[in-house]
Motif scaffolding. Structure first.
Motif, PDB file in Angstrom:
ATOM      1  N   GLY A 101       0.889  -0.981   0.112  1.00 23.84           N
ATOM      2  CA  GLY A 101      -0.031  -0.067   0.092  1.00 23.84           C
ATOM      3  C   GLY A 101       0.778   1.128   0.094  1.00 23.84           C
ATOM      4  N   TRP A 102       0.250   2.350   0.246  1.00 20.40           N
ATOM      5  CA  TRP A 102       0.931   3.438   0.075  1.00 20.40           C
ATOM      6  C   TRP A 102       0.951   4.256   1.581  1.00 20.40           C
ATOM      7  N   ALA A 103       2.345   4.998   1.536  1.00 21.44           N
ATOM      8  CA  ALA A 103       2.574   5.345   2.897  1.00 21.44           C
ATOM      9  C   ALA A 103       1.818   6.479   3.375  1.00 21.44           C
ATOM     10  N   GLY A 104       1.330   6.520   4.856  1.00 22.14           N
ATOM     11  CA  GLY A 104       0.545   7.416   5.373  1.00 22.14           C
ATOM     12  C   GLY A 104      -0.833   7.004   5.318  1.00 22.14           C
ATOM     13  N   GLU A 105      -1.312   5.733   4.764  1.00 22.26           N
ATOM     14  CA  GLU A 105      -2.405   5.189   4.859  1.00 22.26           C
ATOM     15  C   GLU A 105      -2.613   4.262   6.196  1.00 22.26           C
ATOM     16  N   THR A 106      -3.635   3.925   6.468  1.00 18.96           N
ATOM     17  CA  THR A 106      -3.946   3.131   7.583  1.00 18.96           C
ATOM     18  C   THR A 106      -4.428   1.642   7.321  1.00 18.96           C
ATOM     19  N   GLU A 107      -4.721   1.268   5.876  1.00 17.02           N
ATOM     20  CA  GLU A 107      -4.896   0.138   5.348  1.00 17.02           C
ATOM     21  C   GLU A 107      -4.215  -0.183   4.035  1.00 17.02           C
ATOM     22  N   PRO A 108      -3.712  -1.351   3.896  1.00 15.23           N
ATOM     23  CA  PRO A 108      -2.988  -1.648   2.665  1.00 15.23           C
ATOM     24  C   PRO A 108      -3.883  -1.866   1.509  1.00 15.23           C
TER      25      PRO A 108
END
Length: 724
Positions: A34-41
């Motif tokens: 996933g992307w950095a800074g997000e809470t879920e993959p």
């Protein structure tokens, strides 16, 4: 996860600038990206690759992650099972890793082979430099990433939960993973590599042990025990026992508490249709149908009988007219006259006339007595056929002697046939008499008669079947229940007596001169050994005949009667015919009793599955002892913040069991506290995502230029700082 089209994935991918890092949690069980800074993959799938062949075209395809059973039914998966890029917790198959990364970047939305985002990827603690260099080579050479950073998944989970007050700066992180278990000490928020421990036991071994136990317990349901289903059963039903020995004794006694702790998995089951007994209306309807069918058959038989009588009468009149014409023909013209009719002699015409007359009388339904009287008259009329029987031999010529022998033979065979006919006639009269008596008793009390006939049929059937089994198996007189009995045990009483007489005669007269037969008593043995004295076989034939008569009688008077089928030779060879019990709902239930705590117990006692290594509590003590400084205050701080992460930490009771095990190793009064991660499965990726979103993250990465200039030696010294 919801379905997202490829166009939408590419649109989302292009929204992120090239400076946004991509976070990868490369676990041995599941791959998360996933992307950095997000809470879920964004993408989660199993970290496996399978390459089956298409059944029709033979083309080899690559299937990454969770396989769809509806899709894989078109492929031959017998030659290519699921493969992983990991050996324990270290990546060593980078060809498989390339397939997995291709699939992950494609699902993330990358529309080319080049990835222009920094990569933060997790690895195991103390990962070998060879594996790290191969991974860096794959990312730089194949995908052209600008920079890469490596971090430990358990450390990211520890830092993520430390920020939320679950654990302290100083503590122990215990990570029971898929194939291995790690214990990592943290001092001032940084992992201390020299105090780390690893054991080759994890969730894979728990699942495999549960699968083997259930396959041995329910071998007829092995096809149901797929790996995915066993994983679900493990996470839903298994737990850690506070005291394994005490819990095992509890289930061994079968107490009420053990029954309450037993779980049940109900397999799909459809109850068989219940066969209800026919109602009185249904029985009456079937009886009426049977009566109509019988009436129709009787009418057809009567019409056929009338046609047959007319045909025989016409044939009889023709033969009588032919004899009248033959009587008027002169002697010289008889042969030419007969040649036109198709007969050879007058005797042949008379014989044919007699046969036709008998057939006509039989067709008209004359009684047995009338037929017998007619046959006797025919026999007395044909007694003149043997004139030479009573003539002395000295008064006959050689040709007449031959004719006399032939007449004696013919008369003997004729008398034998007459005796057989008389015997059959008497048996038929006896059957008719029994039938009349049965009918009279049935008319007097139909219900009592029907009950008696059913009882008699049951007794005769059991008697006949018992005799058949004794004839084949010999009653298992020697205790052999497998059917392999001796010949003597298969003989009946008369046959065994015959064998005894033969043995006695051979023993008494087998020595010296062979003069057997010189005395009259010797010939008495032949009479005793004659098979005519075998009364058992005659009794068996009588019982079978009576059984057939009772069966036909019941079928005639009882529409609901169903005769028992004849046993096959394999069934008759056994002492008792096996009875097949219909399957019930309980036959499709998988009961989980002792397996619930026996399988996860290997985390604390790996020797239960043949792995001679330490358990979780022993690893904790070994990790503390490996620290160079013997600081009791530091040890107390470590044991007062024991952090559990990883999939296996979800087992109920693991915190209490681990705390009790560590208390046995530590001095009395030592502070011990065990805490579990907020989400032991996803906290590693979330911690890495939060770490990569920090502005100072770029200082912890090494670029492609550094990789080409400094090479593998720089990777050996590379160490990520988790405190930014």
């Amino acid at each position: 996860m919801p379905f997202i089209s490829k166009i939408q994935r590419q649109t989302d991918y292009n929204r992120f600038p090239s400076s946004t890092p991509i976070v990868i949690d490369n676990g041995a069980s599941y791959f998360r990206i996933g992307w950095a800074g997000e809470t879920e993959p964004r993408v989660i799938f199993r970290n496996i690759v399978q390459r089956p062949r298409h059944k029709s075209t033979g083309e080899t395809v690559t299937v990454v992650g969770d396989h769809d059973t509806a899709l894989l039914k078109h492929f031959d998966c017998t030659r290519s099972g699921p493969r992983s890029a990991f050996d324990s917790n270290v990546v060593f198959q980078f060809e498989i890793m390339e397939y997995i990364l291709d699939f992950a970047f494609d699902r993330l939305g990358a529309n080319g082979s080049r990835i222009d985002h920094p990569i933060l990827i997790t690895e195991c603690v103390c990962n070998p430099v060879q594996s790290r260099s191969k991974m860096a080579e794959l990312l730089f050479e194949t995908y052209g990433v600008p920079s890469v950073a490596f971090g430990v998944d358990a450390a990211f989970s520890y830092k993520y939960n430390q920020q939320r007050g679950i654990c302290q700066k100083d503590g122990l992180a215990i990570c029971p993973g898929f194939t291995t278990t790690h214990v990592i000490p943290f001092v001032d928020g940084e992992p201390v590599n020299r105090g780390c421990c690893r054991t080759n036991i994890g969730g894979y071994h728990v699942t495999d042990n549960l699968k083997q136990l259930l396959s041995l317990k329910y071998p007829h349901h092995m096809a149901r025990f797929t790996w995915e289903k066993i994983e679900d059963l493990k996470m839903e039903h298994c737990y850690i026992a506070p005291d394994y020995a005490l819990e095992a004794r509890l289930f061994q006694k079968g107490s009420k508490e053990a029954e309450d702790k037993t779980s049940c998995w109900q397999l799909p089951w459809v109850p068989p249709p219940i066969e209800e007994p026919p109602s009185e209306e249904e029985i009456a309807r079937k009886a009426a149908i049977k009566e109509r069918q019988g009436q129709r058959l009787r009418e057809m038989a009567e019409a056929k009988r009338s046609s047959r009588i007319n045909e025989l009468e016409n044939q009889l009149h023709g033969l009588e007219f032919l004899l009248q014409q033959l009587a008027q023909v002169e002697e010289e013209e008889i042969s030419s006259f007969l040649s036109k009719t198709g007969y050879v002699s007058k005797q042949e015409i008379e014989s044919t006339l007699t046969k036709v007359s008998q057939s006509l009388r039989k067709a008209k339904g004359e009684s047995k007595v009338e037929q017998a009287e007619n046959e006797e008259k025919a026999d007395t009329s044909t007694s003149d056929k043997y004139p030479l029987i009573n003539v002395p031999d000295n008064m006959l010529t050689p040709e007449q002697l031959k004719e006399k022998k032939r007449q004696i033979f013919l008369k003997t065979t004729t008398e034998g046939r007459q005796r057989a006919k008389q015997k059959r006639f008497e048996e038929e009269l006896e059957r008719e008499k029994k039938t009349r008596e049965d009918e009279e008793r049935r008319l007097e009390n139909p219900e009592l008669y029907l009950e008696q006939m059913r009882t008699k049929y049951k007794e005769l059937y059991e008697k006949v079947e018992q005799r058949k089994r004794l004839k084949i198996n010999g009653g298992h007189a020697n205790g052999n229940s497998s059917g392999g009995v001796g010949r003597g045990e298969r003989l009946n009483a008369a046959q065994r007596e015959r064998m005894r007489l033969l043995t006695t005669a051979a023993f008494d007269r087998g020595k010296g001169e062979d003069n057997f037969g010189a005395k009259d008593e010797d010939w008495q043995l032949y009479k005793l050994m004659s098979k005519d004295n075998d009364d058992d076989d005659d009794g068996a034939d009588e019982d079978e005949a009576e059984l057939a008569r009772v069966c036909s009688r019941l079928q005639a008077i009882d529409p609901t009667f169903v005769p028992k089928p004849e046993p096959t030779p394999s069934q008759a060879a056994t002492t008792e015919v096996p009875r097949v019990r219909p399957l019930t709902k309980e036959d499709f239930q998988v009961v989980l009793g002792v397996e619930r705590f026996r399988c996860p117990e290997i985390l604390f006692h790996p020797n239960l599955v043949g792995i001679d290594q330490a358990g979780l509590d022993e690893m904790t003590g070994a990790s503390i002892r490996r620290l160079a400084s013997k600081n009791e205050a530091l040890e107390d701080r470590l044991t007062s913040s024991i952090f559990m992460t990883g999939g296996c930490s979800l087992f109920p009771g693991i915190n209490e069991r681990l705390e009790a095990g560590i208390r046995m190793l530590r001095p009395c009064g030592s502070p011990i506290k065990v805490a579990r991660a907020l989400d032991p499965v996803l906290d590693a990726w979330r911690g890495a995502s939060a770490y990569a979103a920090n502005l100072q993250f770029q200082q912890q990465t090494f670029s492609r230029v550094d990789y080409y200039e400094k090479g593998e030696d720089w990777l050996r010294r590379y160490q990520l700082r988790y405190t930014l």
